[in-house]
Design an enzyme around this catalytic site. Structure first.
Site, mmCIF file in Angstrom:
data_model
loop_
_atom_site.group_PDB
_atom_site.id
_atom_site.type_symbol
_atom_site.label_atom_id
_atom_site.label_comp_id
_atom_site.label_asym_id
_atom_site.label_seq_id
_atom_site.Cartn_x
_atom_site.Cartn_y
_atom_site.Cartn_z
ATOM 1 N N TYR A 142 -28.105 26.762 46.005
ATOM 2 C CA TYR A 142 -27.477 28.224 45.885
ATOM 3 C C TYR A 142 -26.941 28.268 47.132
ATOM 4 O O TYR A 142 -26.354 29.457 46.806
ATOM 5 C CB TYR A 142 -29.020 29.004 45.524
ATOM 6 C CG TYR A 142 -29.590 29.191 44.330
ATOM 7 C CD1 TYR A 142 -29.625 28.492 43.999
ATOM 8 C CD2 TYR A 142 -29.156 30.636 44.186
ATOM 9 C CE1 TYR A 142 -30.713 29.157 42.595
ATOM 10 C CE2 TYR A 142 -29.725 31.239 42.640
ATOM 11 C CZ TYR A 142 -30.778 30.055 42.612
ATOM 12 O OH TYR A 142 -30.919 30.440 41.058
ATOM 13 N N LYS A 189 -36.871 16.353 41.922
ATOM 14 C CA LYS A 189 -35.983 14.484 41.462
ATOM 15 C C LYS A 189 -35.888 13.891 41.539
ATOM 16 O O LYS A 189 -34.781 13.078 42.532
ATOM 17 C CB LYS A 189 -35.400 15.632 40.232
ATOM 18 C CG LYS A 189 -34.065 14.516 39.766
ATOM 19 C CD LYS A 189 -34.873 14.786 37.743
ATOM 20 C CE LYS A 189 -34.662 13.968 37.275
ATOM 21 N NZ LYS A 189 -34.927 13.539 35.687
ATOM 22 N N ASP A 221 -38.441 17.628 35.703
ATOM 23 C CA ASP A 221 -38.638 17.437 33.654
ATOM 24 C C ASP A 221 -40.160 17.876 33.241
ATOM 25 O O ASP A 221 -40.380 18.036 32.257
ATOM 26 C CB ASP A 221 -37.712 16.230 33.215
ATOM 27 C CG ASP A 221 -38.025 15.044 34.318
ATOM 28 O OD1 ASP A 221 -38.405 15.492 35.075
ATOM 29 O OD2 ASP A 221 -37.116 14.420 33.943
ATOM 30 N N ASP A 245 -36.755 28.265 40.741
ATOM 31 C CA ASP A 245 -36.129 29.656 39.449
ATOM 32 C C ASP A 245 -35.887 29.107 38.538
ATOM 33 O O ASP A 245 -37.002 29.924 37.609
ATOM 34 C CB ASP A 245 -34.678 29.773 40.121
ATOM 35 C CG ASP A 245 -33.447 31.133 39.185
ATOM 36 O OD1 ASP A 245 -34.002 31.883 39.470
ATOM 37 O OD2 ASP A 245 -33.016 30.047 38.747
ATOM 38 N N ASP A 249 -39.657 30.938 35.998
ATOM 39 C CA ASP A 249 -39.236 32.252 34.591
ATOM 40 C C ASP A 249 -40.420 31.505 33.132
ATOM 41 O O ASP A 249 -40.745 32.407 32.570
ATOM 42 C CB ASP A 249 -37.733 32.190 34.006
ATOM 43 C CG ASP A 249 -36.778 33.040 34.973
ATOM 44 O OD1 ASP A 249 -37.653 33.671 35.912
ATOM 45 O OD2 ASP A 249 -35.754 33.800 33.735
HETATM 46 C C1 IPM Z 1 -34.695 35.141 41.098
HETATM 47 C C2 IPM Z 1 -33.153 36.113 39.775
HETATM 48 C C3 IPM Z 1 -32.372 35.467 41.273
HETATM 49 C C4 IPM Z 1 -32.179 33.982 41.068
HETATM 50 C C5 IPM Z 1 -30.070 35.905 40.414
HETATM 51 C C6 IPM Z 1 -30.096 37.326 40.220
HETATM 52 C C7 IPM Z 1 -29.210 35.335 41.500
HETATM 53 O O1 IPM Z 1 -32.600 35.027 38.804
HETATM 54 O O2 IPM Z 1 -34.549 36.531 42.046
HETATM 55 O O3 IPM Z 1 -34.937 34.408 39.776
HETATM 56 O O4 IPM Z 1 -31.362 32.815 40.989
HETATM 57 O O5 IPM Z 1 -32.916 33.506 42.384
HETATM 58 MN MN MN Z 2 -34.793 33.980 38.324
#
Ligand code: IPM
Ligand code: MN
Length: 372
Positions: A142, A189, A221, A245, A249
């Site tokens: 990042y 990884k 993975d 990240d 999700d």
């Molecule tokens: C998160 C979001 C952010 C990230 C984005 C909005 C930059 O997806 O907080 O998970 O990738 O960290």
């Molecule tokens: Mn995110």
């Protein structure tokens, strides 16, 4: 206790959900006799529209002067569809994380008993899931050097980590594991990436000072598969920025909705609390966004200041709202309740939890938990 809180509602549904978190905090303030004061500041696309900068200096100053930051969400489709945009809302959040030194992002993933059947995953797979992801937040790909050649045909993003960056978050993750079920899984990884091999070395060495914590390793993975196949095997997951990240999700599916997941981003000086969901532009202004992730982020804020009983009051109210079906449409397509009603109910329940005898459907419809 007095706490100065910087409010950064941001874009999309951010302002709507942060409003509900503030209602919950104010209810806690009233019941437990704390004074919370708020200063609003701009961030994200709205800040670009008004100032040309996704993180205006004034916003950063407000955050630095506050005890904690409560963040909504950022992002706007006009930037998502324009890869050549030089200024982007996300830069505001990334710069904020870096400037406040928020190197650890903590994302708890839990299967709420009342919501197990809402998850697309089978009950027997997700029952009992309760793990926390420690995601490194200010390093890695990042923040590494980015390049695009003049022709715009070749691009690169550097992924870099130092021992110090790994050690400081690993200490926090080991300590968290120690206070939980004493298991730490490093997700990396290491079969391919040099940075991952450094993570393994540093974390293995550190593990010697935490002998009561069982340390194991998973390639990312495989971890992505295990989170869906057998999520209750995890206790604390430690991982680098981008892997964290992605798998967080993925983990949100277990709870039935990404609208339930809160997070805390902490450093040695500052702390920021935000839902893990994005700005959900399609829902903006429709009063349908789930405020629970934002409200639970406020609970994490309270925990950060050791206001554990106060945080519990929020959790109990949230669980009650789920139990009685006072939920937004992401959790029940037929639900007639919106963001504000759910927020009102939760705040009201914090204020009047003992008054449960008077709790009836008519008042729920009215957005109140009880007759008051
Ligand atoms: C998160 C979001 C952010 C990230 C984005 C909005 C930059 O997806 O907080 O998970 O990738 O960290
Ligand atoms: Mn995110």
């Amino acid at each position: 206790m007095e706490l100065k809180i910087a409010l950064l509602p941001g874009d999309g549904i951010g302002p709507e959900v942060v409003d509900q978190a503030v209602k919950a905090l104010n209810a806690v303030g009233e019941v437990f006799n704390h004074k919370f004061t708020y200063t609003d500041a701009l961030v994200g696309a709205i800040a670009i529209d008004e100032t040309g900068n996704p993180l205006p200096d004034e916003t950063l100053a407000t955050c630095l002067a506050a005890d904690a930051v409560l963040f909504g969400s950022i992002g706007h489709p006009k930037y998502d569809n324009d890869p050549s945009a030089k200024v982007r809302p996300e830069q505001g959040l990334l710069k904020l994380r870096k400037s406040l030194g928020l190197f650890t992002n903590i994302r708890p993933i839990k299967a709420f008993p009342t919501l197990i059947d809402k998850s697309p995953l089978k009950r027997d797979i997700i029952e009992g899931t309760d793990f926390t992801i420690f995601r490194e937040l200010t390093g890695g790909i990042y923040f590494g050097e980015k390049n695009l050649n003049e022709e715009g045909t070749v691009a690169s993003d550097l992924c870099e980590y130092s021992e110090e960056e790994i050690e400081r978050i690993a200490h926090l993750a080991f300590k968290a594991a120690r206070s939980r079920r004493k298991k730490l899984t490093l997700v990396d990884k290491a079969n391919v990436l040099e940075t991952s091999r450094l993570w393994r070395k540093v974390v293995t060495n550190l593990g010697k000072s935490y002998e009561d914590v069982a340390l194991d390793f998973l390639f990312v993975d495989n971890a992505a598969m295990q989170i869906i196949l057998n999520p209750s095997q995890f206790d604390v997951i430690l991982t680098e920025n981008m892997f964290g990240d992605i798998i967080s999700d993925e983990g949100s599916v277990i709870g039935g909705s990404i609208g339930l997941l809160a997070s805390a981003s902490v450093g040695s000086e500052n702390a920021l609390f935000e839902p893990i969901h994005g700005s959900y532009p399609q829902a903006t202004g429709k009063d349908i966004a789930n405020p629970v992730a934002s409200i639970l982020s406020a609970a994490m804020l309270l925990e950060h200041f050791n206001l554990n009983e106060e945080a519990r009051a929020i959790h109990i109210a949230v669980e009650k709202s789920l139990e009685v079906g006072l939920v937004t449409p992401d959790l029940n397509k037929e639900s007639k309740y919106g963001t504000t009603k759910v927020g009102d109910f939760i705040a009201d329940y914090i204020l009047n939890a003992d008054d449960i005898i008077n709790y009836n459907q008519e008042n729920i419809d009215y957005g109140q938990s009880t007759i008051i």
